[in-house]
Write a protein that holds these residues in place. Structure first.
Motif, short mmCIF file in Angstrom:
data_model
loop_
_atom_site.label_atom_id
_atom_site.label_comp_id
_atom_site.label_asym_id
_atom_site.label_seq_id
_atom_site.Cartn_x
_atom_site.Cartn_y
_atom_site.Cartn_z
N LYS A 138 6.38 4.01 -1.45
CA LYS A 138 7.55 4.90 -1.39
C LYS A 138 8.71 4.34 -2.22
N VAL A 139 8.94 3.04 -2.12
CA VAL A 139 10.00 2.40 -2.90
C VAL A 139 9.69 2.51 -4.40
N ALA A 140 8.45 2.25 -4.78
CA ALA A 140 8.06 2.33 -6.18
C ALA A 140 8.23 3.75 -6.72
N LEU A 141 7.83 4.73 -5.93
CA LEU A 141 7.98 6.12 -6.36
C LEU A 141 9.45 6.47 -6.56
N VAL A 178 15.20 -0.71 -5.27
CA VAL A 178 14.40 -1.93 -5.27
C VAL A 178 15.25 -3.16 -4.98
N HIS A 179 16.52 -3.12 -5.39
CA HIS A 179 17.37 -4.29 -5.24
C HIS A 179 17.56 -4.72 -3.79
N ALA A 180 17.40 -3.83 -2.87
CA ALA A 180 17.51 -4.18 -1.46
C ALA A 180 16.41 -5.16 -1.02
N TYR A 181 15.35 -5.24 -1.79
CA TYR A 181 14.19 -6.07 -1.42
C TYR A 181 14.07 -7.34 -2.25
N HIS A 182 15.06 -7.61 -3.07
CA HIS A 182 15.01 -8.81 -3.92
C HIS A 182 15.91 -9.88 -3.37
N ILE A 197 -0.37 8.21 -20.29
CA ILE A 197 0.66 8.57 -19.31
C ILE A 197 0.21 8.16 -17.91
N ALA A 198 -1.02 8.47 -17.57
CA ALA A 198 -1.54 8.12 -16.24
C ALA A 198 -1.49 6.61 -16.02
N LEU A 199 -1.94 5.85 -17.01
CA LEU A 199 -1.94 4.39 -16.88
C LEU A 199 -0.53 3.82 -16.87
N ALA A 200 0.39 4.44 -17.59
CA ALA A 200 1.78 3.97 -17.57
C ALA A 200 2.36 4.10 -16.16
N PHE A 201 2.09 5.22 -15.50
CA PHE A 201 2.57 5.39 -14.13
C PHE A 201 1.90 4.38 -13.19
N VAL A 202 0.59 4.21 -13.33
CA VAL A 202 -0.13 3.27 -12.47
C VAL A 202 0.42 1.86 -12.61
N PHE A 203 0.56 1.39 -13.84
CA PHE A 203 1.03 0.02 -14.05
C PHE A 203 2.52 -0.11 -13.72
N GLY A 204 3.31 0.91 -14.01
CA GLY A 204 4.73 0.87 -13.66
C GLY A 204 4.93 0.76 -12.16
N TYR A 205 4.24 1.61 -11.41
CA TYR A 205 4.33 1.55 -9.94
C TYR A 205 3.77 0.23 -9.41
N MET A 261 5.59 -2.35 -6.96
CA MET A 261 4.98 -2.61 -5.65
C MET A 261 4.70 -4.08 -5.44
N ARG A 262 4.25 -4.75 -6.48
CA ARG A 262 3.96 -6.18 -6.37
C ARG A 262 5.18 -6.95 -5.86
N GLY A 263 6.34 -6.64 -6.43
CA GLY A 263 7.57 -7.33 -6.02
C GLY A 263 7.98 -7.01 -4.60
N VAL A 264 7.91 -5.75 -4.21
CA VAL A 264 8.37 -5.40 -2.86
C VAL A 264 7.33 -5.77 -1.80
N LEU A 265 6.07 -5.81 -2.17
CA LEU A 265 5.06 -6.31 -1.23
C LEU A 265 5.30 -7.79 -0.95
N ARG A 266 5.67 -8.53 -2.00
CA ARG A 266 5.99 -9.95 -1.82
C ARG A 266 7.20 -10.15 -0.90
N ALA A 267 8.08 -9.15 -0.90
CA ALA A 267 9.27 -9.22 -0.04
C ALA A 267 8.95 -8.85 1.41
N GLY A 268 7.69 -8.47 1.68
CA GLY A 268 7.26 -8.23 3.05
C GLY A 268 7.08 -6.78 3.45
N LEU A 269 7.24 -5.84 2.55
CA LEU A 269 7.04 -4.43 2.89
C LEU A 269 5.57 -4.13 3.06
N ALA A 270 5.28 -3.19 3.93
CA ALA A 270 3.91 -2.69 4.08
C ALA A 270 3.57 -1.87 2.83
N ALA A 271 2.29 -1.72 2.56
CA ALA A 271 1.84 -1.04 1.34
C ALA A 271 2.39 0.39 1.24
N ARG A 272 2.38 1.12 2.34
CA ARG A 272 2.87 2.52 2.32
C ARG A 272 4.36 2.57 1.97
#
Length: 163
Positions: free
Chosen positions: A90-93, A159-163, A63-71, A75-86
């Protein structure tokens, strides 16, 4: 979010005829979420089984790893779109928490309830078959939930706002 933004948000995800988000969109969102869940779930089950962890510890690790990899995948996609890590976190959560939680509830309940699956071992068809079945069932149960959430501007809709 103001009303005009909110309205635009919904119409961008509507199926033809204005019936809300399409099943295809919901399935794609669920598949994206399932990818991260499955990576974490399988890794957790493999580590737990290979190291002889108790079933409860194996499930907790999965369960822990599923949340880590899911988030992380979101995050990888929205970071590529230019969002800061924090902000990306928040978007991933917001995007994935409910979806991952439901998937994990379904797939772990299924695997634990199949007699012998947790103790079958990594070379067993029972182990891999029950894991594959549990993930497929989690996908089927979570897709309507994701469709409902997207239609309300929640879950994967953020998430779609960042794609």
């Amino acid at each position: 979010m103001d009303h005009s933004t909110h309205q635009h948000h919904h119409t961008g995800h509507a199926a033809p005829g204005g019936r809300g988000p399409s099943w295809r969109m919901a399935a794609q969102a669920t598949l994206h979420c399932l990818t991260g869940c499955a990576i974490g779930e399988v890794l957790g089950m493999v580590i737990g089984t290979a190291t002889g962890l108790h079933d409860a510890a194996t499930v907790a690790l999965s369960i822990a790893l599923a949340f880590v990899f899911g988030y992380a995948l979101t995050m990888r996609g929205v970071l590529r779109a230019g969002l800061a890590a924090r902000q990306a976190l928040k978007v991933a959560l917001a995007a994935d928490t409910v979806s991952i939680a439901v998937m994990e509830l379904i797939d772990n309940t299924v695997v634990v309830s199949i007699p012998g699956a947790m103790d079958a071992g990594l070379s067993s068809a029972l182990f891999w078959g029950s894991l594959a079945f549990s993930l497929a069932l989690a996908f089927l149960v979570t897709t309507p939930l994701n469709r409902w959430m997207i239609g309300r501007g929640k879950g994967h809709a953020v998430v779609h706002a960042y794609h």
